[in-house]
Design an enzyme around this catalytic site. Structure first.
Site, short mmCIF file in Angstrom:
data_model
loop_
_atom_site.label_atom_id
_atom_site.label_comp_id
_atom_site.label_asym_id
_atom_site.label_seq_id
_atom_site.Cartn_x
_atom_site.Cartn_y
_atom_site.Cartn_z
N ILE A 268 0.94 -1.09 0.14
CA ILE A 268 0.50 -0.05 0.05
C ILE A 268 0.83 1.17 0.02
CG2 ILE A 268 -1.78 1.51 1.20
CD1 ILE A 268 -2.25 -1.72 -0.09
N HIS B 169 -2.89 -4.33 11.25
CA HIS B 169 -2.96 -3.89 12.43
C HIS B 169 -2.50 -5.37 13.71
CE1 HIS B 169 -4.49 -1.08 9.44
NE2 HIS B 169 -4.32 0.03 10.12
#
EC number: 2.1.1.14
Length: 754
Positions: free
Chosen positions: A433, A696
């Protein structure tokens, strides 16, 4: 008599003490007891600030080690099966962050803010139970520190279940009666803490369009809760929008008070008329809990006067529109801000004084000397903001007023043929990303350069070394489309804001995003323009180090706006156009420098959505137009990517389609394929990069796990339409997690291709 209140207070600490303690605990550098001691010190300090500001009603249980929704799960026993065998301290953080054996719980945005909450999983096997220890202990702790009235903050049972996930055969709201029983038990238990107890029950779900289908639960739920203990007064608290449907039902119950937002709600007249004929106390949120500008107290008084004409003073309490969690802690550490701009600002601690002064003015109580100074200061700030030369740029205003073109020249069906031929990235192309780990050493280099401790040459040498290492690793592991790793960037919005006119920056304006993750939103105070290229030098350097495609990385105009503290004296649609033109210029420079793929991240696109349908079309119109304007400089051969994270796309899929990006990457790692199915259902034609693993969480996904994930994706979309990538940027992860994870991802793609 209670005249003022604060909905909730920041918990991360004025210098991010909780963040630092959490990260030391997670890394094994401190024990749980040391972490708890830091938390106790912070709670005491935060009560002291409110006490000294003469806040009449101080919150308890608004503190959390990670997230209030997560705390609610612990309080009421809503523990997913995969975490139930863990001990209490392991369980709490494993639910939030995952562990080697279990994937973390899903995380998403708290309504239309940049705060993330952990999404409860209320499946049929969840058995609610009560664990009130945290609430009881923190109330007793606060009681010993102040003589002021305390209120216990709770997430309401309807909101809790409405924001929960169920199983394939379960609807969390079907469990409402069971959960309300536990809330009733809790109220009975805590009623022993004081002769009179005030409990704020947050039900913000009723400010959304879901209110129409949920109001039927209010009377039966709150009849039970108000009957739990005779010495408890309950405030039904809402924020972020109007809650008219709910107010009509709440007045039928024995609720003591109702909290309404008079900052973000365009109209509360109907709710006021309903409350007029009741005995309910109105908690009027007049001081903005989500933005940083000093309150124009004269304008607030005008609103208050209209309220006073309907609600008598003995039933009116003045406070914040929502929790102050959403603004930075205090201005007292801001030593470098332009004094003129600093004088326009008010952070959480300063807003306490605004609450007190406004409440005294509304209740016609004579101001003390300090109160008079605050009133005078706010009045002067409102005047200087309106006339300051720092704010207005005629060239920017003229360029925006002359806009006519808002989209690319070539339609997608023609662009993608050109791009696939020229870029030749094949089936299931792999990429990331954008960001790679922000190491301690990297932060130290940036800080040293910013403070003038090292030369520009030394700084650039270190940044280039990091880029070299990132490029080498990506080539070694076999990624198809590379990124430069963003070592020069502190934050995906702040980095760009620092290079744009119309922005200012705080030194310590940190706001909690989730857990220990904090962001420092820039201050967008004036007309925006781009004096010079912002990313070209670093992206072209990275491209010179590889024969593979290097992706340019930009933040989109809507995300820059939504993740800034935005001026409140101009329509947001006009501000977004100014930002879009800055990105337009950057894209043109990048492609002219030979960059063939450019990612324009719109992580906060959905976050900015109004909570009521009647306001959505206006937002969508300017948000889509501004994204398309920002990328309209791109040639047909320049592939435009965008990235969105932690959003429910079902209701905005047509809007995403209208944005007309060539490739969109999205988060699906925690939510499975449910999010992706909507792309198939609507016949979405552009290419999609669903996240195949959750960044995460510190856990490293196995090759087999990612192979299964990719095969599951292929059940939904064809191979020609899919890109393979992590679900978000990797800046918060460590290299020892990133390297094996990406190696496993590339290996999994090779297996599936085979």
């Amino acid at each position: 008599m209670i005249k003022n209140y604060v909905t909730g207070f920041p918990r991360i600490g004025e210098q991010r003490e909780l963040k630092k303690a959490l990260e030391e605990f997670w890394s094994g550098k401190c024990e749980l007891k040391e972490l708890e001691n830091v938390a106790k010190e912070l709670r005491a300090r935060h009560i002291k600030y409110q006490d000294e500001a003469k806040i009449d009603l101080i919150s308890v249980n608004d503190f959390s080690f990670y997230d209030i929704m997560l705390d609610n799960m612990i309080t009421f026993g809503a523990i997913p099966a995969r975490f139930r065998e863990l001990n209490a301290s392991e369980q709490y953080f494993a639910m939030a962050r995952g562990n080697k054996n279990a994937v973390a719980m899903e995380m998403t945005k708290w309504f239309n803010t940049n705060y993330h909450y952990i999404v409860p999983e209320v499946t049929n096997d969840v058995k609610f139970s009560l664990n009130p220890d945290k609430i009881i202990n923190e109330y007793k702790e606060a009681k010993a520190l102040t003589s002021k009235k305390l209120k216990i903050n709770l997430v309401g049972p309807i909101t809790f279940l409405a924001l929960s996930k169920g199983g394939f055969t379960s609807n969390p709201l079907d469990r409402l009666d069971e959960l309300v029983e536990k809330y009733t038990e809790l109220l009975k238990e805590i009623s022993k803490l004081d002769d009179e107890l005030i409990v704020q029950i947050d039900e913000p779900i009723f400010v959304t369009d879901r209110a129409a289908g949920l109001v039927k639960f209010i009377v039966p739920t709150y009849e039970k809760l108000t009957s739990a203990a005779s010495n408890i007064k309950i405030i039904f608290m809402t924020y972020f929008e109007h809650a008219t449907e709910a107010v009509k039902e709440v007045v039928k119950t024995k609720i003591w008070g109702v909290g309404l937002d008079f900052v973000h709600a365009s109209c509360q007249q109907e709710a006021l008329e309903v409350l007029k004929n009741s005995d309910k106390v109105l908690f009027a949120g007049l001081i903005d809990g989500r933005n940083v500008w000093k309150a124009n107290l004269d304008k607030k008084l005008e609103i208050a006067s209209k309220i006073k004409s309907i609600i008598p003073l003995d039933r009116l309490v003045i406070g914040t529109s929502c929790s102050l969690l959403h603004v930075p802690f205090t201005l007292k550490y801001e030593e470098k801000l332009n004094p003129e701009i600093k004088n326009w600002l008010s952070f959480a601690v300063e807003k306490l004084a605004e609450v007190r002064v406004l409440a005294n003015l509304v209740h016609e109580k004579e101001l003390c000397e300090i109160g008079n100074e605050i009133y005078k200061s706010n009045k002067e700030a409102a005047l200087t903001r309106a006339t300051s030369k720092l704010i207005n740029d005629e060239a920017v205003q003229k360029r925006v007023s002359n806009l006519t073109k808002f989209e690319r020249d070539t339609p997608y069906e023609e662009r993608i043929v050109i791009q696939r031929k020229e870029l030749d990235y094949g089936i299931l192309p792999t990429t990331t990303i954008g960001s790679f780990p922000q190491t301690t050493e990297l932060r130290q280099v940036r800080n040293a350069y910013k403070k003038g401790l090292i030369s520009k040459e030394a700084y650039e040498k270190d940044i280039k070394t990091y880029i070299d290492e990132c490029v080498a690793f990506q080539e070694e592991v076999g990624l198809d489309v590379l990124v430069h790793g963003e070592p020069e960037r502190n934050d995906m919005v702040e980095y760009f804001g620092e290079q744009l006119n119309g922005y200012a920056f705080s030194q310590n304006g940190w706001v909690q995003s989730y857990g220990s993750r904090c962001v420092k939103p820039p201050l967008l105070f004036g007309d925006v323009s781009r004096p010079k290229p912002m990313t070209v030098e670093w992206i072209t350097y990275a491209q010179s180090k590889t024969q593979k495609i290097m992706k340019g990385m930009l933040t989109g105009p809507i995300t820059i706006m939504n993740w800034s503290f935005v001026r409140d004296d101009k329509p947001r649609g006009e501000i977004a156009k100014e930002l879009a033109l800055a990105i337009y210029d950057e894209i043109d420079d990048l492609q002219n420098a030979g960059i063939k793929i450019i990612q324009v991240d719109e992580a906060a696109f959905k976050e900015g959505y109004p909570l009521r349908k009647e306001n959505i079309s206006a937002y969508e119109k300017f948000a889509v137009d501004c994204f398309k304007l920002s990328v309209s400089a791109a040639k047909a051969s320049t592939q435009i990517h965008t990235h969105m994270c932690y959003s429910e796309f079902n209701d905005i899929i047509k809007t995403i389609e209208a944005m007309d990006a060539d490739v969109i990457s999205i988060e699906t790692a925690r939510s499975g394929n449910e999010l992706l199915k909507i792309f198939k259902e609507v016949g979405y034609k552009q290419e999609v990069g669903p996240g195949v693993y959750d960044i995460h969480s510190p856990r490293i996904p196995s090759v087999e796990e990612i192979v299964k994930q990719i095969n599951d994706l292929l059940l939904v979309l064809p191979k020609e339409q899919l890109w393979i990538n992590p679900d978000c940027g990797l800046k918060t992860r460590k290299w020892e997690e990133v390297k094996p994870s990406l190696k496993n991802m590339v290996e999994a793609v090779k297996i599936v291709r085979g």
